[in-house]
Design an enzyme around this catalytic site. Sequence first.
Site, PDB file in Angstrom:
ATOM      1  N   LYS A  36       0.945  -1.319   0.183  1.00  0.00           N
ATOM      2  CA  LYS A  36      -0.074   0.178   0.079  1.00  0.00           C
ATOM      3  C   LYS A  36       1.277   1.107   0.010  1.00  0.00           C
ATOM      4  CE  LYS A  36      -0.365  -0.198   4.990  1.00  0.00           C
ATOM      5  NZ  LYS A  36      -0.499  -1.294   6.315  1.00  0.00           N
ATOM      6  N   TYR A 261      14.090  31.828   3.801  1.00  0.00           N
ATOM      7  CA  TYR A 261      13.872  32.589   4.477  1.00  0.00           C
ATOM      8  C   TYR A 261      13.574  32.431   5.760  1.00  0.00           C
ATOM      9  CZ  TYR A 261      10.756  30.615  -0.016  1.00  0.00           C
ATOM     10  OH  TYR A 261      11.068  31.178  -1.242  1.00  0.00           O
TER      11      TYR A 261
HETATM   12  C1  PLP Z   1       0.518  -2.232   6.469  1.00  0.00           C
HETATM   13  C2  PLP Z   1      -0.678  -3.030   7.320  1.00  0.00           C
HETATM   14  C3  PLP Z   1       0.459  -4.135   7.885  1.00  0.00           C
HETATM   15  C4  PLP Z   1       1.876  -4.229   7.810  1.00  0.00           C
HETATM   16  O1  PLP Z   1       2.155  -3.737   8.660  1.00  0.00           O
HETATM   17  P1  PLP Z   1       3.810  -4.229   8.821  1.00  0.00           P
HETATM   18  O2  PLP Z   1       4.077  -2.873  10.234  1.00  0.00           O
HETATM   19  O3  PLP Z   1       4.002  -3.074   8.000  1.00  0.00           O
HETATM   20  O4  PLP Z   1       4.671  -4.745   8.709  1.00  0.00           O
HETATM   21  C5  PLP Z   1      -0.427  -5.666   8.599  1.00  0.00           C
HETATM   22  N1  PLP Z   1      -1.569  -5.476   8.280  1.00  0.00           N
HETATM   23  C6  PLP Z   1      -2.843  -3.986   7.816  1.00  0.00           C
HETATM   24  C7  PLP Z   1      -4.332  -4.330   8.146  1.00  0.00           C
HETATM   25  C8  PLP Z   1      -1.761  -3.315   7.615  1.00  0.00           C
HETATM   26  O5  PLP Z   1      -2.858  -2.187   7.387  1.00  0.00           O
END
Ligand code: PLP
Length: 368
Positions: A36, A261
């Site tokens: 994601k 700035y």
């Molecule tokens: C993002 C996510 C993960 C992975 O988490 P990490 O800490 O990056 O391993 C696992 N399960 C769900 C539901 C997530 O949203």
Amino acid sequence: MLNYSSWIEIDLKQFKKNIKTIRANIKKVRFCLCVKANAYGHGIIEIARAAQSEKVDYLAVASLLEGIKLREAKIKMPILVLGTFHENQIKDLIDNDLEITISSFFKARLLKEYCKKMGKKCKVHLKVDTGMRRIGVKVETAFSLYNYLKEDKNFSLKGIFSHFACADIKDHPMNAIQIKIFEKFLKKIKPSKSIICHMTNTAALCNFKHDFYDMVRLGALPFGCYSKDLPKRFSDIKSIFSVKSKVSYFKVVEKDQGISYGHSFITKKPIRIVTIPIGYGDGYSRALSNIGEVLIRGRKFPIIGTICMDQFMVNIDNREAFIGDEVVLIGRQENQEISINKIAKLCKTISYEILCSFNERLPRVYIN
Ligand SMILES: *Cc1c(COP(=O)(O)O)cnc(C)c1O
């Protein structure tokens, strides 16, 4: 070699090593890679392709749109959409062979209606809330929802899952509570072997010795960006993400002169400064103004003045640097390193947010 002014370098070779190290530890348990948010900023398509070639079992995305991107790039792996969906997304979810998270009876009924009407079947995972309180049904409801999904021929129930709220705090009492609730539920329903039960994220895999069920869902660990010290068994895992630029300008500034700035930095003596052509418009946080550091010629130098949208200044004191010299903002140079966690600390956030903040303006260069 490169004609970019600033860029992100992704070490795919190390990524594949990271995957192998994880595989060796989880043995026969399935491996779901979370891609994601543009694969935590690493580039969703290239990372998915590498994962596919390394025979990772599953990909997880947050939304329909991310799933479609993967299918358009001809990624054939099973893809689980972790988030919720709206009624007008059902058609595309099914047409793209995306596995759908069911976190309420209401949405399950919408799906069923659609499938019945169109004569289609959909792949689903039941999300159980054991303590995160984000999405997912309470265990009391999960029992009847499980039966509803299992008994209907429009559904192909692929998995049951939950998510930890406090797994990065090893001794947090919630961890044992969540495991207990999840396991009690599984014991009650006795899911068939073909249903994949999953709950383990990076923090849980690193911190707990409990069963990983049938699949782990990992993002931070394979990308080598977990915020805590890794346990020994994962000590070969390294970050694969670097941010680099090139010195674009050099000047000498007299004593008592303001820089950038708002003149938030005033020189106390004559100094040499260089300008770096990257800024918060690329995702390099303005919070690093006057506190961040970069590497040039194997040495750390401080950022001075406010970081602008496209540029910032660095104090090289009385040392030498030349236009075109490589600048490392995140990553290694000679025997020095600026880690994502160091940057995260300075920005008062976690490594995940730093990775996600770099946007499309910076080209990503993949090292094979
Ligand atoms: C993002 C996510 C993960 C992975 O988490 P990490 O800490 O990056 O391993 C696992 N399960 C769900 C539901 C997530 O949203």
